[in-house]
Design an enzyme around this catalytic site. Structure first.
Site, short mmCIF file in Angstrom:
data_model
loop_
_atom_site.label_atom_id
_atom_site.label_comp_id
_atom_site.label_asym_id
_atom_site.label_seq_id
_atom_site.Cartn_x
_atom_site.Cartn_y
_atom_site.Cartn_z
N GLU A 30 0.58 -0.85 0.09
CA GLU A 30 0.20 -0.20 0.50
C GLU A 30 1.10 1.07 -0.21
O GLU A 30 0.47 2.44 -0.27
CB GLU A 30 -0.89 0.08 1.37
CG GLU A 30 -2.29 -1.29 1.22
CD GLU A 30 -2.92 -0.98 2.02
OE1 GLU A 30 -4.45 -0.38 2.23
OE2 GLU A 30 -1.80 -1.32 3.62
N TYR A 62 -16.42 26.47 1.98
CA TYR A 62 -16.29 25.21 1.59
C TYR A 62 -15.44 24.77 0.72
O TYR A 62 -14.92 24.03 0.77
CB TYR A 62 -17.69 24.53 1.27
CG TYR A 62 -18.73 24.89 0.19
CD1 TYR A 62 -18.71 24.73 -0.53
CD2 TYR A 62 -19.67 26.41 0.73
CE1 TYR A 62 -19.21 25.36 -1.59
CE2 TYR A 62 -20.70 26.58 -0.18
CZ TYR A 62 -20.15 25.85 -1.38
OH TYR A 62 -21.33 27.22 -2.13
N GLU A 82 -7.20 6.61 11.05
CA GLU A 82 -7.02 7.49 11.80
C GLU A 82 -6.68 8.73 12.22
O GLU A 82 -7.03 9.62 13.13
CB GLU A 82 -7.12 6.32 13.44
CG GLU A 82 -8.34 5.17 13.37
CD GLU A 82 -7.82 4.17 13.02
OE1 GLU A 82 -8.84 2.69 13.14
OE2 GLU A 82 -7.50 4.08 11.42
N LYS A 107 -12.36 4.46 3.69
CA LYS A 107 -11.11 3.53 2.37
C LYS A 107 -12.13 2.62 2.05
O LYS A 107 -12.31 0.98 2.49
CB LYS A 107 -10.41 3.38 3.38
CG LYS A 107 -8.95 2.95 2.83
CD LYS A 107 -6.81 2.12 3.55
CE LYS A 107 -7.26 1.61 2.58
NZ LYS A 107 -5.55 1.27 3.22
#
Length: 127
Positions: A30, A62, A82, A107
């Site tokens: 990854e 935004y 996290e 994810k």
């Protein structure tokens, strides 16, 4: 009235399903590929001043929030979603004057048999 990070708020600005590619993961394979993250954000924000004035200066920009999130996510490699959630919540609270934020980082490619995996956090600015 909604509760965001322990604060009762009546107004908020939402960004839903912001997709940002990132280098993220704890496995070696990854660490050299880009994977999508999908981010939902709800920010406590008094919308009345902007509604009254019609001036963007009174609104939560935004587009600027989205750009800041994308820049932050892509600035480094991440291990865990996290970590991403905590970093983005802190960025929003510190850079945009938001008093409370609810943030979800998903994810979708993490588990083949699941549509997505995600973490959700709520944070408020320190006094």
């Amino acid at each position: 009235m909604k509760d965001i990070a322990g604060l009762q708020v009546s107004d908020s600005v939402l960004i839903e399903a912001l997709e940002i590619t990132a280098v993220i993961g704890i496995y070696e394979w990854e660490k050299s590929i880009q994977q999508p993250l999908v981010i939902d954000v709800e920010m406590a924000w008094d919308n009345q001043p902007a509604a009254t004035s019609g001036d963007i200066a009174d609104a939560l920009d935004y587009a600027a929030v989205c750009q800041a999130l994308e820049t932050a996510v892509q600035a480094q490699a991440w291990g865990l979603i996290e970590e991403v959630a905590e970093a983005l919540a802190a960025l929003i609270l510190n850079q945009f004057g938001v008093v409370a934020v609810r943030l979800r980082v998903a994810k979708p490619t993490a588990i083949k048999a699941a549509r997505t995996v995600a973490v959700s956090i709520e944070r408020k600015r320190s006094a």
